[in-house]
Scaffold this active site. Sequence first.
Site, PDB file in Angstrom:
ATOM      1  N   ARG A 129      80.431  88.098  28.954  1.00 31.48           N
ATOM      2  CA  ARG A 129      80.794  88.477  27.588  1.00 31.48           C
ATOM      3  C   ARG A 129      81.646  89.740  27.583  1.00 31.48           C
ATOM      4  O   ARG A 129      82.643  89.821  26.863  1.00 31.48           O
ATOM      5  CB  ARG A 129      79.527  88.663  26.746  1.00 31.48           C
ATOM      6  N   TYR A 162      84.143  80.886  23.683  1.00 34.92           N
ATOM      7  CA  TYR A 162      83.289  80.732  24.860  1.00 34.92           C
ATOM      8  C   TYR A 162      82.524  82.014  25.196  1.00 34.92           C
ATOM      9  O   TYR A 162      82.851  83.090  24.727  1.00 34.92           O
ATOM     10  CB  TYR A 162      84.005  80.151  26.055  1.00 34.92           C
ATOM     11  N   GLU A 163      81.460  81.828  25.973  1.00 37.96           N
ATOM     12  CA  GLU A 163      80.492  82.890  26.294  1.00 37.96           C
ATOM     13  C   GLU A 163      79.834  83.471  25.041  1.00 37.96           C
ATOM     14  O   GLU A 163      79.475  84.646  25.001  1.00 37.96           O
ATOM     15  CB  GLU A 163      81.142  84.010  27.127  1.00 37.96           C
ATOM     16  N   GLY A 164      79.658  82.637  24.058  1.00 44.10           N
ATOM     17  CA  GLY A 164      79.009  83.059  22.819  1.00 44.10           C
ATOM     18  C   GLY A 164      80.038  83.360  21.753  1.00 44.10           C
ATOM     19  O   GLY A 164      80.836  84.287  21.880  1.00 44.10           O
ATOM     20  N   GLN A 180      77.613  86.780  18.851  1.00 45.43           N
ATOM     21  CA  GLN A 180      77.674  88.211  19.161  1.00 45.43           C
ATOM     22  C   GLN A 180      77.168  89.044  17.983  1.00 45.43           C
ATOM     23  O   GLN A 180      76.434  90.028  18.163  1.00 45.43           O
ATOM     24  CB  GLN A 180      79.108  88.629  19.504  1.00 45.43           C
TER      25      GLN A 180
END
Length: 603
Positions: free
Chosen positions: A298, A439-441, A446
């Site tokens: 992230r 992507y990655e949250g 977040q």
Amino acid sequence: MSYTAPIKDMVFNMEHLAGLDALAQAIPEFADAGVETAQAVLEEMAKLNQDVVAPLNFEGDKNPSSLSGDVVTATPGFKEAYQQFVEGGWQGLQHPVDFGGQGLPKTIGAACGEMTNAANMSFALCPMLTDGAIEALLTAGSDELKQTYLPKLVSGEWTGTMNLTEPQAGSDLSLVRSRAERNDDGTFKVFGTKIFITWGEHDMAENIIHLTLARVAGAPEGVKGISLFVVPKFMVNADGSVGERNDVHCVSIEHKLGIKASPTCVLQFGDNGGATGYLVGEENRGLEYMFIMMNAARYAVGVQGISIAERSYQHAVNYARERVQSRPVDGSAKEAVAIIQHPDIKRMLMTMRAYTEGARALSSVSAAAFDAAHHHPDAAVREEQQALYEFTVPLVKGFSTEMSQEVTSLGVQVHGGMGFIEETGAAQYYRDSKILTIYEGTTAIQSNDLVGRKTVRDGGELAKKVAGMVAQTEAELAANGSENALAVQKTLSAAREAVLEVVDFMVANGKSNPNAAYAGSVPYLMLTANMVCGWQLARSLLVAEGKLAAGVAADDNYGEKFYQAKVQVARFYADHILSKAPGVAHSIVAGHAATNAINVDLL
């Protein structure tokens, strides 16, 4: 479509905002990793990225990775560039010397990562995912797993992946169905399908190490029953050499909007009897361990946002200097001038630059917090800096990626109609940047983290502590007394008060009325990050004005023009970006009712 690494700005942030020399003095293993070392490392990294990696970026967009059978072939030139990356030792830059790394601070490593991503984001994703795999194994892997896999991963000879997502399990990992069956020898057979696996198959390295989530038979339902496994593409022999092929194969690659040269794979585990996997840590703690990879990723994705914004800005500035069109609006010339002379082009270019430099400053300070949290000899400092790092990660990821969408869109706009034409290259940055908010949250994930874990949980204590540090800078701006300092101080103060108002709102409503709080979660993230970026640029202004007032020495590493630009960027950011903070606070505190009153049947 060339790229020039912004080394001066990176080193300035390390020296004056992140306090790299102070870290080097306080942390024994970083004793030789001060600003002077950072300068030398960045200069070498810039050569590789500017000369070798960046020229492949446009080619990768036109000629992406391809699949034949279950073999993925990277864009022509990628394999050779990756070998140079490995030979230079760049994969191990910030990883432990015990496993062949260089052990440099994340503060330096993050800047190097920005360069590689700016040069070629598709290429940079491969080593970025390997970094995450290394972090997970360092934290939870057994000594045997570490000795087997880390030296080759740290060197870059082998690459790593994250295998979370499945067709039915995206953000909600409680729905993971991949299964693992225990073998008599302590290994497992892994079965299932994983999607969206970045660089899940390729020809650039001799082995690929898949960090994979799956459920052991009899495990609890939901996220409490997920375990983490190492599943290598090729088995590893006792002597460390690559052995027979494991039962994990790429069955397709996605056709995407952007980052086309990076193969996004569908991986099938266990079609021929089961893929051999090795348990990482304890059973049913896989999601906990995977979050180590995710948090590393992230932050890195936030840096990707900064990198693509920088590349887009450089591209737009170069075009604006060359494109001659229209006479000045003030009639100062009778002939057409370069469009960089027109007020609205100046506004767009400065918006691009201010966003990029503000986010870069935020990321550098965040990286320094990570370094102190993991290496400082004082336990109290480690605890304090860990909290600060965890608070800033969703800001780095959420804000930097969202701003990259605005910056790359402006990059297209500066080009006018030519920006809509693929051959100019401006559109690629716009397309590539979109995935960063997902992507990655996603940004919403977040922001939910920022509200729930980082604000409501401690009653807003840490957020208010950060606001207190901002107030100290406001006092320094007031003491400076220059026109620019006072203008920035006024806007920064208003932003801080807006953040504090929202923090109180989140704390009051986070548990009792969560729909009200979370309706404004993304605006809250953007507001808080905006304040922190404005704060860091205000600190930059104080340094720059101090240097200019004292007279810039001939041997100064930055130079008078650099300091003048720092003042200009900080003032512009305050007037054009930070100034929006009170309105955002109003949308959160007063706007939640309108959001939650929406009848979804009418949408």
